[in-house]
Design a protein around this motif. Structure first.
Motif, short mmCIF file in Angstrom:
data_model
loop_
_atom_site.label_atom_id
_atom_site.label_comp_id
_atom_site.label_asym_id
_atom_site.label_seq_id
_atom_site.Cartn_x
_atom_site.Cartn_y
_atom_site.Cartn_z
N VAL A 1 1.28 -1.18 -0.14
CA VAL A 1 -0.30 0.19 0.29
C VAL A 1 0.94 1.38 0.11
O VAL A 1 1.78 1.36 0.46
N SER A 2 0.04 2.46 0.11
CA SER A 2 1.22 3.71 -0.20
C SER A 2 1.01 4.20 0.86
O SER A 2 0.51 3.23 1.78
N TRP A 3 1.83 5.08 1.03
CA TRP A 3 1.89 6.08 2.18
C TRP A 3 0.89 6.51 2.44
O TRP A 3 0.23 6.27 4.11
N ASN A 4 -0.28 6.77 1.71
CA ASN A 4 -1.51 7.60 1.92
C ASN A 4 -2.56 6.83 2.04
O ASN A 4 -3.70 6.91 3.08
N THR A 5 -2.45 5.35 1.88
CA THR A 5 -3.52 4.48 1.67
C THR A 5 -2.86 4.06 3.22
O THR A 5 -3.96 3.65 3.86
N PHE A 6 -2.04 3.70 4.03
CA PHE A 6 -1.79 3.40 4.82
C PHE A 6 -2.21 4.51 5.71
O PHE A 6 -3.39 3.49 7.00
N GLN A 7 -2.19 5.30 5.60
CA GLN A 7 -2.73 6.49 6.63
C GLN A 7 -4.25 6.28 6.75
O GLN A 7 -5.11 7.04 8.01
N VAL A 8 -4.89 6.23 4.92
CA VAL A 8 -6.26 6.18 5.19
C VAL A 8 -6.89 5.18 6.43
O VAL A 8 -7.52 5.01 6.98
N ILE A 9 -5.82 4.06 6.26
CA ILE A 9 -6.43 2.68 6.76
C ILE A 9 -6.06 2.81 8.45
O ILE A 9 -7.46 2.53 9.06
N LEU A 10 -5.25 3.41 8.99
CA LEU A 10 -5.16 3.43 9.97
C LEU A 10 -6.33 4.80 10.63
O LEU A 10 -6.34 4.23 11.39
N THR A 11 -6.45 5.92 9.89
CA THR A 11 -7.11 6.57 10.39
C THR A 11 -8.57 6.00 10.54
O THR A 11 -9.53 5.89 11.19
N ARG A 12 -8.67 5.42 10.05
CA ARG A 12 -10.50 4.51 10.19
C ARG A 12 -10.81 3.27 11.24
O ARG A 12 -11.90 3.76 11.63
#
Length: 155
Positions: free
Chosen positions: A60-71
């Motif tokens: 996953v990209s860093w941005n996708t990682f952050q989206v998953i983490l936020t969710r």
């Protein structure tokens, strides 16, 4: 007399494998260096894995990682675990699980991320349950065309 093609392929394969082992050992060194500050480890990891390397390690990209983490954070933040080296943060647990889902060995993942095997398997349960709860994941099993589109997205 030149080498047979199979020997050349083996040599290339061995060199490729050694390159990945060297990159993995750099990550291990990084975590040993920052093991006293586990909370800072993901920032250091992102810095070390610039470009496409983060995506290659975690799929996953860093941005996708952050989206998953936020969710999933509301479901896992309260479960931060304190280890002998510091707090095993939600970021570290998510990174471990994503790396495992990307094909990593739990033995390598635990040493690189500086957590115990028990903490790793606890993270797998917690993160996967949180992802299943936090995201509406469904597949149109009765629609072959739609399933092919989805499968093509993973290729």
């Amino acid at each position: 007399a030149s080498e047979p093609a199979s020997a050349m392929i083996e040599t290339v394969s061995d060199e490729h494998r050694r390159m990945h082992v060297r990159n993995f050992m750099k990550l291990a060194d990084l975590y040993v260096t920052y093991s006293r500050d586990i909370g800072n480890a993901m920032t250091q990891l992102r810095y070390r894995l610039q470009g496409d390397y983060f995506r290659r390690y975690y799929r996953v990209s860093w941005n996708t990682f952050q989206v998953i983490l936020t969710r999933i954070s509301p479901m896992i933040d309260k479960a931060d675990v304190f280890a002998s080296r510091g707090c095993i943060t939600s970021e570290i647990r998510l990174a471990c699980v994503l790396r495992w889902l990307a094909g990593g060995s739990h033995l390598d993942i635990t040493s690189v991320h500086g957590i115990s095997s028990t903490a790793f398997w606890d993270a797998v349960d917690l993160i996967l349950d949180s992802i299943n709860t936090g995201f509406d994941i469904s597949f149109p099993f009765n629609d072959d065309l739609e399933m092919q589109k989805i499968a093509h997205g993973f290729a």
